[in-house]
Write a protein that holds these residues in place. Sequence first.
Motif, short mmCIF file in Angstrom:
data_model
loop_
_atom_site.label_atom_id
_atom_site.label_comp_id
_atom_site.label_asym_id
_atom_site.label_seq_id
_atom_site.Cartn_x
_atom_site.Cartn_y
_atom_site.Cartn_z
N TRP A 7 5.47 47.03 57.73
CA TRP A 7 4.40 47.90 58.22
C TRP A 7 3.43 48.28 57.10
N ARG A 8 3.97 48.70 55.96
CA ARG A 8 3.10 49.13 54.87
C ARG A 8 2.29 47.98 54.29
N ALA A 9 2.81 46.77 54.38
CA ALA A 9 2.10 45.60 53.84
C ALA A 9 0.81 45.30 54.60
N VAL A 10 0.74 45.65 55.89
CA VAL A 10 -0.44 45.30 56.70
C VAL A 10 -1.01 46.47 57.47
N SER A 11 -0.47 47.68 57.30
CA SER A 11 -0.87 48.81 58.16
C SER A 11 -2.33 49.20 58.01
N HIS A 12 -2.96 48.85 56.87
CA HIS A 12 -4.38 49.16 56.68
C HIS A 12 -5.22 47.89 56.52
N ASN A 13 -4.72 46.80 57.09
CA ASN A 13 -5.46 45.54 57.09
C ASN A 13 -6.26 45.43 58.38
N ARG A 66 -0.21 31.51 55.91
CA ARG A 66 -1.04 31.28 57.08
C ARG A 66 -2.53 31.25 56.79
N PHE A 67 -3.00 32.01 55.80
CA PHE A 67 -4.44 32.22 55.67
C PHE A 67 -5.04 31.77 54.34
N MET A 68 -4.22 31.28 53.41
CA MET A 68 -4.76 30.92 52.10
C MET A 68 -4.67 29.43 51.84
N VAL A 69 -5.72 28.89 51.23
CA VAL A 69 -5.72 27.51 50.72
C VAL A 69 -6.30 27.54 49.31
N SER A 70 -5.90 26.59 48.50
CA SER A 70 -6.35 26.55 47.11
C SER A 70 -7.87 26.44 47.03
N GLN A 71 -8.46 27.20 46.10
CA GLN A 71 -9.92 27.24 45.96
C GLN A 71 -10.30 27.22 44.48
N PRO A 72 -11.57 26.83 44.16
CA PRO A 72 -12.05 26.97 42.78
C PRO A 72 -12.04 28.45 42.38
N TYR A 124 -11.87 46.79 30.26
CA TYR A 124 -11.99 46.51 28.83
C TYR A 124 -12.16 45.01 28.59
N PHE A 125 -11.54 44.20 29.43
CA PHE A 125 -11.54 42.74 29.26
C PHE A 125 -12.61 42.06 30.11
N GLY A 126 -13.47 42.86 30.74
CA GLY A 126 -14.51 42.29 31.60
C GLY A 126 -13.96 41.78 32.93
N LEU A 127 -12.77 42.25 33.31
CA LEU A 127 -12.13 41.81 34.54
C LEU A 127 -12.45 42.78 35.68
N LYS A 128 -12.75 42.23 36.84
CA LYS A 128 -13.10 43.04 38.01
C LYS A 128 -12.15 42.73 39.15
N VAL A 129 -11.63 43.78 39.79
CA VAL A 129 -10.72 43.60 40.92
C VAL A 129 -11.52 43.10 42.13
N TYR A 130 -11.10 41.95 42.63
CA TYR A 130 -11.78 41.26 43.72
C TYR A 130 -11.06 41.49 45.04
N CYS A 131 -9.71 41.61 44.98
CA CYS A 131 -8.89 41.76 46.18
C CYS A 131 -7.70 42.66 45.89
N HIS A 132 -7.17 43.25 46.95
CA HIS A 132 -5.96 44.06 46.89
C HIS A 132 -5.02 43.47 47.95
N PHE A 133 -3.90 42.92 47.53
CA PHE A 133 -3.06 42.14 48.44
C PHE A 133 -1.59 42.52 48.28
N PRO A 134 -0.80 42.52 49.37
CA PRO A 134 -1.17 42.19 50.75
C PRO A 134 -1.73 43.36 51.53
N GLU A 138 -10.83 38.47 55.62
CA GLU A 138 -11.74 37.90 54.61
C GLU A 138 -11.19 38.13 53.21
N ASP A 139 -10.67 39.33 52.97
CA ASP A 139 -10.09 39.63 51.65
C ASP A 139 -8.90 38.72 51.36
N ILE A 140 -8.05 38.54 52.36
CA ILE A 140 -6.86 37.70 52.18
C ILE A 140 -7.26 36.28 51.83
#
Length: 432
Positions: free
Chosen positions: A23-29, A163-169, A198-208, A214-216
Amino acid sequence: MVMNKRATKVRQRSYSCTMPGVWRAVSHNEGAVVIYHSPEACGHISREMDLGMHFRSLALHQFNPEQYSAPLVISGLQEEHSIFGGAGLLRDCIDKVVQKYQPEYIMIANSCVAGVIGDDTAAVASEAEEALGIPIMAVPCYGYLDGDYYTGFYQAGKLLAERFMVSQPKLINTVTLLGDRGGPNGVDAQEIKRLLAYFGLKVYCHFPAFASLEDIRRVPFTALSVPLSGTKLSYPWIRKLGLELDDTLGVPFFDGDYPSGWQSTTRWLKDLGRFIQQEDTAELAIKMEKQRLDSHVAECSTVLKDKKIVLCVGRPLLYFDPAWVLELLQLYRINVTGIVVLNEMFTTEQEQTVRQELDKQKEIAVFSEAEGQAVLEAADIVITTHELADIRKKQLYLPLLPLAGVGGIITLMTKLVHLVKRHNRRGGIMYV
């Protein structure tokens, strides 16, 4: 011998159910609906969990009224289904869910009852998916029978990835945060984002969790995944999920210790710097964080100086590491007059292991509850894992999950300062 071996094995994980983890893994998806193939009473576990999270987010001013909450539907297994099976009941439930909610996908969590009676929920989900034309997934675990909360969380994440992910660049400098810890607006997620910057890294997704479809589907685009979990119970499952994303989708997994406390934060920054080949940046980040921490220590020292503080420990080591608390007390040069072990909270074996761990430090005396009454009575402040009955005593209640980074340290120690500043006649409990 067999019984003892089994008991030892069982204590290596929590006594919890897999369904709330699903439930917690998808309750706000967005677009998700969860079905518990269970008796109605099972839904109350998740209801109580969500009420706690709701009130906590209100108290911390993190509540987002526009946040999606997935419908949770109970199939309603009853006594008769233990004889005739509940597959037909589940199929009817799926039909009603699709008709009423028109979801983008359905996640089915199985109860102990479904496992005992042997319902083939995966087959029901497959048949319903073919007929209805939307993804319907059954998590392959059953209540308390073959896992715990984190097992369910991991299995739900694994199904979403399959179910929803495929390898991407890969998009340079993008990160997926793996885990929950209060969601994207939680203090831990915000602190990790600040350290990543600090490292110039930006969070793009929060999973699961907290992810739309779209995020997944964006997860495979990210150049790195970072665990948002650091407890002995949760981390092995988050690590397993991260390594599988690395293996199947080429998303590198940063397998670093969680930054709880100063030494762990320093180690986390160094390890991340080596992992992404930015060692110089890591050293600069550590220097900046040390300045931030030292500034707060100096600010708090005049308030905390000469206060008699007692630490009360009542959680087994499986759930609580006293080292990070003791480190903070030392950093802020706090006068700890004793550590009291709350005997009633432990089995004999658990108490022995806790005492052995606490006895490793030689500077602070360790007492049982009976031995420590005088020390508790004389204390100005009690830092504790459990609420004490004496409401006249000022108590700082420690969180079950250590807070991340220097921001977490400052949050906890600022609470302690506020507690110290209360009027002497005003006791009570302050929660972090």
